[in-house]
Design a protein around this motif. Structure first.
Motif, PDB file in Angstrom:
ATOM      1  N   TRP A 173       0.800  -1.231   0.000  1.00 35.73           N
ATOM      2  CA  TRP A 173       0.000   0.000   0.000  1.00 35.73           C
ATOM      3  C   TRP A 173       0.829   1.275   0.000  1.00 35.73           C
ATOM      4  O   TRP A 173       1.999   1.273   0.354  1.00 35.73           O
ATOM      5  CB  TRP A 173      -0.848   0.051   1.272  1.00 35.73           C
ATOM      6  N   VAL A 174       0.139   2.349  -0.324  1.00 33.86           N
ATOM      7  CA  VAL A 174       0.621   3.667   0.066  1.00 33.86           C
ATOM      8  C   VAL A 174       0.001   3.895   1.436  1.00 33.86           C
ATOM      9  O   VAL A 174      -1.206   3.690   1.613  1.00 33.86           O
ATOM     10  CB  VAL A 174       0.149   4.759  -0.916  1.00 33.86           C
ATOM     11  N   THR A 175       0.825   4.242   2.405  1.00 28.50           N
ATOM     12  CA  THR A 175       0.312   4.420   3.771  1.00 28.50           C
ATOM     13  C   THR A 175       0.506   5.868   4.237  1.00 28.50           C
ATOM     14  O   THR A 175       1.318   6.609   3.685  1.00 28.50           O
ATOM     15  CB  THR A 175       1.045   3.498   4.763  1.00 28.50           C
ATOM     16  N   MET A 176      -0.262   6.204   5.270  1.00 26.84           N
ATOM     17  CA  MET A 176      -0.153   7.515   5.932  1.00 26.84           C
ATOM     18  C   MET A 176      -0.043   7.194   7.404  1.00 26.84           C
ATOM     19  O   MET A 176      -0.962   6.549   7.940  1.00 26.84           O
ATOM     20  CB  MET A 176      -1.454   8.291   5.763  1.00 26.84           C
ATOM     21  N   ALA A 177       1.019   7.582   8.035  1.00 26.20           N
ATOM     22  CA  ALA A 177       1.270   7.267   9.443  1.00 26.20           C
ATOM     23  C   ALA A 177       1.024   5.776   9.685  1.00 26.20           C
ATOM     24  O   ALA A 177       0.430   5.375  10.678  1.00 26.20           O
ATOM     25  CB  ALA A 177       0.379   8.113  10.350  1.00 26.20           C
ATOM     26  N   GLY A 178       1.456   4.955   8.741  1.00 21.65           N
ATOM     27  CA  GLY A 178       1.379   3.502   8.903  1.00 21.65           C
ATOM     28  C   GLY A 178       0.055   2.874   8.494  1.00 21.65           C
ATOM     29  O   GLY A 178      -0.027   1.669   8.333  1.00 21.65           O
ATOM     30  N   ASP A 179      -0.986   3.694   8.282  1.00 22.46           N
ATOM     31  CA  ASP A 179      -2.281   3.124   7.875  1.00 22.46           C
ATOM     32  C   ASP A 179      -2.432   3.164   6.367  1.00 22.46           C
ATOM     33  O   ASP A 179      -1.964   4.109   5.721  1.00 22.46           O
ATOM     34  CB  ASP A 179      -3.438   3.947   8.462  1.00 22.46           C
ATOM     35  N   LYS A 180      -3.144   2.176   5.842  1.00 19.23           N
ATOM     36  CA  LYS A 180      -3.437   2.172   4.404  1.00 19.23           C
ATOM     37  C   LYS A 180      -4.154   3.466   4.035  1.00 19.23           C
ATOM     38  O   LYS A 180      -5.086   3.870   4.731  1.00 19.23           O
ATOM     39  CB  LYS A 180      -4.358   0.987   4.086  1.00 19.23           C
ATOM     40  N   MET A 181      -3.656   4.126   2.985  1.00 23.35           N
ATOM     41  CA  MET A 181      -4.396   5.292   2.500  1.00 23.35           C
ATOM     42  C   MET A 181      -5.745   4.797   2.018  1.00 23.35           C
ATOM     43  O   MET A 181      -5.816   3.850   1.227  1.00 23.35           O
ATOM     44  CB  MET A 181      -3.619   5.962   1.365  1.00 23.35           C
ATOM     45  N   SER A 182      -6.805   5.408   2.525  1.00 23.28           N
ATOM     46  CA  SER A 182      -8.123   4.858   2.259  1.00 23.28           C
ATOM     47  C   SER A 182      -9.193   5.945   2.336  1.00 23.28           C
ATOM     48  O   SER A 182      -9.144   6.793   3.241  1.00 23.28           O
ATOM     49  CB  SER A 182      -8.393   3.769   3.305  1.00 23.28           C
ATOM     50  N   LYS A 183     -10.132   5.866   1.371  1.00 20.07           N
ATOM     51  CA  LYS A 183     -11.212   6.860   1.372  1.00 20.07           C
ATOM     52  C   LYS A 183     -11.924   6.863   2.711  1.00 20.07           C
ATOM     53  O   LYS A 183     -12.219   7.899   3.283  1.00 20.07           O
ATOM     54  CB  LYS A 183     -12.229   6.513   0.275  1.00 20.07           C
ATOM     55  N   SER A 184     -12.169   5.651   3.231  1.00 20.15           N
ATOM     56  CA  SER A 184     -12.986   5.578   4.444  1.00 20.15           C
ATOM     57  C   SER A 184     -12.227   6.099   5.683  1.00 20.15           C
ATOM     58  O   SER A 184     -12.846   6.567   6.628  1.00 20.15           O
ATOM     59  CB  SER A 184     -13.475   4.152   4.670  1.00 20.15           C
ATOM     60  N   LEU A 185     -10.897   6.044   5.668  1.00 23.70           N
ATOM     61  CA  LEU A 185     -10.145   6.565   6.822  1.00 23.70           C
ATOM     62  C   LEU A 185      -9.929   8.074   6.724  1.00 23.70           C
ATOM     63  O   LEU A 185      -9.458   8.711   7.665  1.00 23.70           O
ATOM     64  CB  LEU A 185      -8.774   5.876   6.939  1.00 23.70           C
ATOM     65  N   GLY A 186     -10.263   8.627   5.563  1.00 20.80           N
ATOM     66  CA  GLY A 186     -10.122  10.081   5.392  1.00 20.80           C
ATOM     67  C   GLY A 186      -8.664  10.526   5.331  1.00 20.80           C
ATOM     68  O   GLY A 186      -8.359  11.682   5.606  1.00 20.80           O
ATOM     69  N   ASN A 187      -7.755   9.620   4.982  1.00 22.27           N
ATOM     70  CA  ASN A 187      -6.334  10.018   4.900  1.00 22.27           C
ATOM     71  C   ASN A 187      -5.842   9.969   3.454  1.00 22.27           C
ATOM     72  O   ASN A 187      -4.697   9.649   3.177  1.00 22.27           O
ATOM     73  CB  ASN A 187      -5.474   9.097   5.788  1.00 22.27           C
ATOM     74  N   SER A 188      -6.760  10.300   2.543  1.00 18.93           N
ATOM     75  CA  SER A 188      -6.423  10.178   1.116  1.00 18.93           C
ATOM     76  C   SER A 188      -5.771  11.430   0.552  1.00 18.93           C
ATOM     77  O   SER A 188      -6.138  12.537   0.932  1.00 18.93           O
ATOM     78  CB  SER A 188      -7.698   9.956   0.304  1.00 18.93           C
ATOM     79  N   VAL A 189      -4.850  11.222  -0.359  1.00 17.51           N
ATOM     80  CA  VAL A 189      -4.308  12.319  -1.139  1.00 17.51           C
ATOM     81  C   VAL A 189      -4.746  12.054  -2.571  1.00 17.51           C
ATOM     82  O   VAL A 189      -4.356  11.045  -3.176  1.00 17.51           O
ATOM     83  CB  VAL A 189      -2.764  12.343  -1.064  1.00 17.51           C
ATOM     84  N   LEU A 190      -5.583  12.918  -3.097  1.00 16.51           N
ATOM     85  CA  LEU A 190      -6.162  12.668  -4.417  1.00 16.51           C
ATOM     86  C   LEU A 190      -5.146  12.892  -5.537  1.00 16.51           C
ATOM     87  O   LEU A 190      -4.343  13.833  -5.474  1.00 16.51           O
ATOM     88  CB  LEU A 190      -7.360  13.586  -4.655  1.00 16.51           C
ATOM     89  N   VAL A 191      -5.238  12.068  -6.548  1.00 16.93           N
ATOM     90  CA  VAL A 191      -4.330  12.201  -7.697  1.00 16.93           C
ATOM     91  C   VAL A 191      -4.540  13.561  -8.367  1.00 16.93           C
ATOM     92  O   VAL A 191      -3.581  14.237  -8.746  1.00 16.93           O
ATOM     93  CB  VAL A 191      -4.583  11.069  -8.714  1.00 16.93           C
ATOM     94  N   SER A 192      -5.814  13.987  -8.466  1.00 23.14           N
ATOM     95  CA  SER A 192      -6.108  15.261  -9.139  1.00 23.14           C
ATOM     96  C   SER A 192      -5.420  16.439  -8.429  1.00 23.14           C
ATOM     97  O   SER A 192      -5.053  17.420  -9.071  1.00 23.14           O
ATOM     98  CB  SER A 192      -7.618  15.485  -9.196  1.00 23.14           C
ATOM     99  N   GLU A 193      -5.234  16.329  -7.111  1.00 20.83           N
ATOM    100  CA  GLU A 193      -4.544  17.395  -6.374  1.00 20.83           C
ATOM    101  C   GLU A 193      -3.038  17.277  -6.561  1.00 20.83           C
ATOM    102  O   GLU A 193      -2.333  18.271  -6.742  1.00 20.83           O
ATOM    103  CB  GLU A 193      -4.875  17.308  -4.875  1.00 20.83           C
ATOM    104  N   MET A 194      -2.563  16.033  -6.502  1.00 16.52           N
ATOM    105  CA  MET A 194      -1.114  15.808  -6.599  1.00 16.52           C
ATOM    106  C   MET A 194      -0.546  16.296  -7.939  1.00 16.52           C
ATOM    107  O   MET A 194       0.557  16.842  -7.974  1.00 16.52           O
ATOM    108  CB  MET A 194      -0.797  14.321  -6.434  1.00 16.52           C
ATOM    109  N   VAL A 195      -1.307  16.081  -9.018  1.00 10.35           N
ATOM    110  CA  VAL A 195      -0.748  16.476 -10.324  1.00 10.35           C
ATOM    111  C   VAL A 195      -0.670  17.997 -10.490  1.00 10.35           C
ATOM    112  O   VAL A 195      -0.014  18.486 -11.403  1.00 10.35           O
ATOM    113  CB  VAL A 195      -1.508  15.834 -11.530  1.00 10.35           C
ATOM    114  N   LYS A 196      -1.331  18.722  -9.572  1.00  6.52           N
ATOM    115  CA  LYS A 196      -1.192  20.185  -9.637  1.00  6.52           C
ATOM    116  C   LYS A 196       0.126  20.619  -8.992  1.00  6.52           C
ATOM    117  O   LYS A 196       0.680  21.644  -9.310  1.00  6.52           O
ATOM    118  CB  LYS A 196      -2.347  20.862  -8.880  1.00  6.52           C
ATOM    119  N   GLN A 197       0.610  19.813  -8.041  1.00  7.99           N
ATOM    120  CA  GLN A 197       1.824  20.203  -7.316  1.00  7.99           C
ATOM    121  C   GLN A 197       3.088  19.552  -7.846  1.00  7.99           C
ATOM    122  O   GLN A 197       4.179  20.052  -7.627  1.00  7.99           O
ATOM    123  CB  GLN A 197       1.700  19.783  -5.852  1.00  7.99           C
ATOM    124  N   TRP A 198       2.930  18.381  -8.450  1.00  6.95           N
ATOM    125  CA  TRP A 198       4.109  17.626  -8.873  1.00  6.95           C
ATOM    126  C   TRP A 198       3.944  17.229 -10.325  1.00  6.95           C
ATOM    127  O   TRP A 198       2.838  16.955 -10.776  1.00  6.95           O
ATOM    128  CB  TRP A 198       4.258  16.336  -8.034  1.00  6.95           C
TER     129      TRP A 198
END
Ligand SMILES: Nc1ncnc2c1ncn2[C@@H]1O[C@H](COP(=O)(O)OP(=O)(O)OP(=O)(O)O)[C@@H](O)[C@H]1O
Ligand SMILES: [Zn+2]
Length: 465
Positions: free
Chosen positions: A257-282
């Motif tokens: 997985w891609v994790t955030m503070a050790g947890d699976k990045m997941s819509k339901s956990l609310g720790n998601s980084v959206l691709v649409s946002e990332m492509v604006k920065q990187w």
């Protein structure tokens, strides 16, 4: 020359032998289109895109299926919440997923079937499973009888007696609480399709067994998905398919997985980084480098710092590609073959980190050749680097990145003329023996992230590694 893959089912790396010589069939559990993709979702697609590209490099003809789950509890809940039809949620997010995959350079799958387009196949599968005593209908639901299939849980190596399989809402009439729903009885306000057991909608597991059968036949080579899918999804897919009579998948490959503070990045956990946002920065190619180059079985703990590291590591490669292309005065074609060490690493369970180390070594050799004014050697190294990057989908000169590299080439040109202007002033200071000014200019350039090198042809600049 044999490709080896870690097979979750065998818990070890196995030599890959295709079912049909020269061909590879892959089924990847794709998106549940309830929301726009986060970078974890695209990592999964990307890992299998690299697998597919490697098989193709090795001369296989690949059939790659990545499905779309366009009906599910969360899609229905969201549709109710937003007062929209369920399918408008699905279509919108399917498009967002495809934009994400494409932005990060994933090749389109051979076919991308949607669950709701395969209800007929699912009904046929349930009918046969009922006839064979592996399934039963109750209160409009159809359940798989887990006790009828002794190999159940072999993939995840669990004991049936220890298993807790919670029942979903409305799942009444089960003979055993661990039986799972293949088909869910109609609930008020939900979309339904008619079946011999009453109207309802498919469960998630059934659709993949039915679509894999339809597009890849009763046996195929590789089944993929994220680690989270091993249980229950893949166990249930196996139970349905094998009890139906299919041999099903021969290798089970799971991405970490891609994790955030050790947890699976997941819509339901609310720790998601959206691709649409990332492509604006990187830059998307940097995101591909970041998500695609760690080993597919290693977790990626998301951090800005590691993204910046990926950015500067990629800049070293890209800088080399640009410098040699400039020196050659034309585009240097990729070599016909990748270096043997790169191929060996890729054959060994898609060892991208080791393969990437070969890219970096080749770049260093190429830079030494440049420093020694050995144009021929530099061009030869560039051809190798391009061949390797091509396999990873990371060749900045590839037309899929054309839009972005054009932009960075333009920018490169602007930076180049500005730096040259400053370097000319430094040269004039040196000519009048004003060493203090010359050194101050050099220090300032270094502080801005540029490395200045004096060569017999005059000063050269590059981005500091
Ligand atoms: N954080 C992650 N890292 C890597 N792969 C992931 C991650 N989250 C989901 N995946 C994989 O992406 C594919 C599509 O996932 P799916 O749409 O079913 O979402 P999901 O697992 O329900 O995600 P979420 O937990 O965000 O709702 C699956 O193969 C899944 O295993
Ligand atoms: Zn699936």
């Amino acid at each position: 020359m044999t490709i080896r893959l870690y097979d979750t089912s065998a818990r070890q790396i196995r030599d890959f032998t295709p079912l049909k010589p020269g061909c590879v069939s892959i089924y990847l559990c794709g998106a549940t289109v309830q929301a726009a993709p986060h970078i974890g979702h695209i990592r999964s697609g990307l890992n299998f895109d690299i697998m597919r590209r490697w098989f193709e490099y090795r001369g296989y003809e690949v059939t790659f299926i990545r499905n779309v789950t366009d009906i599910d509890d969360k899609i229905i809940a969201k549709a109710h919440e937003q007062g929209r039809p369920w399918w408008s949620i699905g279509y919108e997010n399917e498009r967002a997923f495809n934009e994400g995959y494409t932005a990060l350079g994933c090749l389109p799958p051979t076919y991308e079937p949607r669950a709701t387009g395969h209800i007929t196949e699912m009904i046929e599968m349930m009918q046969r499973l009922i006839e064979r005593g592996h399934a039963y209908a109750a209160d409009g639901n159809v359940y798989f009888d887990v006790r009828s299939f002794p190999q159940y849980l072999e993939l995840s190596r669990q004991e049936l007696d220890n298993l807790l399989q919670p029942s979903g809402e409305g799942e009444t009439g089960k003979r055993d609480p661990r039986d799972f729903a293949m088909w869910k009885a109609a609930k008020p306000g939900e979309p339904t399709w008619p079946t011999p057991w009453g109207p309802g909608r498919p469960g998630w597991h059934l659709e993949c067994s039915a679509m894999a059968h339809k597009y890849l036949g009763s046996a195929f080579d590789v089944h993929g998905g994220g680690l989270d899918l091993i249980f229950p999804h893949h166990e249930n897919e196996i139970a349905q398919a094998k009890a139906y009579g299919d041999d099903f998948a021969r290798y089970w490959v799971h991405n970490a997985w891609v994790t955030m503070a050790g947890d699976k990045m997941s819509k339901s956990l609310g720790n998601s980084v959206l691709v649409s946002e990332m492509v604006k920065q990187w830059r998307p190619i940097v995101l591909r480098y970041y998500l695609g180059t760690p080993h597919y079985r290693s977790m990626i703990e998301y951090s800005e710092e590691s993204l910046r590291e990926a950015e500067s590591a990629f800049a070293r490669i890209e800088g080399f590609v640009q410098r040699v292309t400039e020196l050659a005065g034309k585009t240097v074609d990729p070599a016909a073959e990748v270096p043997p060490a790169f191929a060996e690493a890729m054959d060994d369970d898609l060892g991208v980190p080791q393969a990437l180390a070969v890219v970096h070594t080749t770049v260093r050799q190429g830079n030494s050749a440049l420093a020694a004014d050995d144009k021929e050697a530099a061009v030869a190294r560039l051809a190798e680097v391009r061949a390797m990057l091509g396999v990873l989908g990371l060749d900045p000169l590839d037309e899929q990145w054309a839009g972005e590299s054009d932009q960075s080439e333009d920018l490169n040109g602007v930076v180049d003329s500005l730096v040259r202007l400053v370097l000319d002033q430094r040269e004039s200071a040196r000519a009048r023996k004003d060493w203090a000014t010359a050194d101050a200019i050099r220090d300032q350039l270094t502080q801005s992230g540029l490395a200045i090198e004096d060569s017999p042809q005059g000063p050269r600049w590059s981005l500091k590694s």
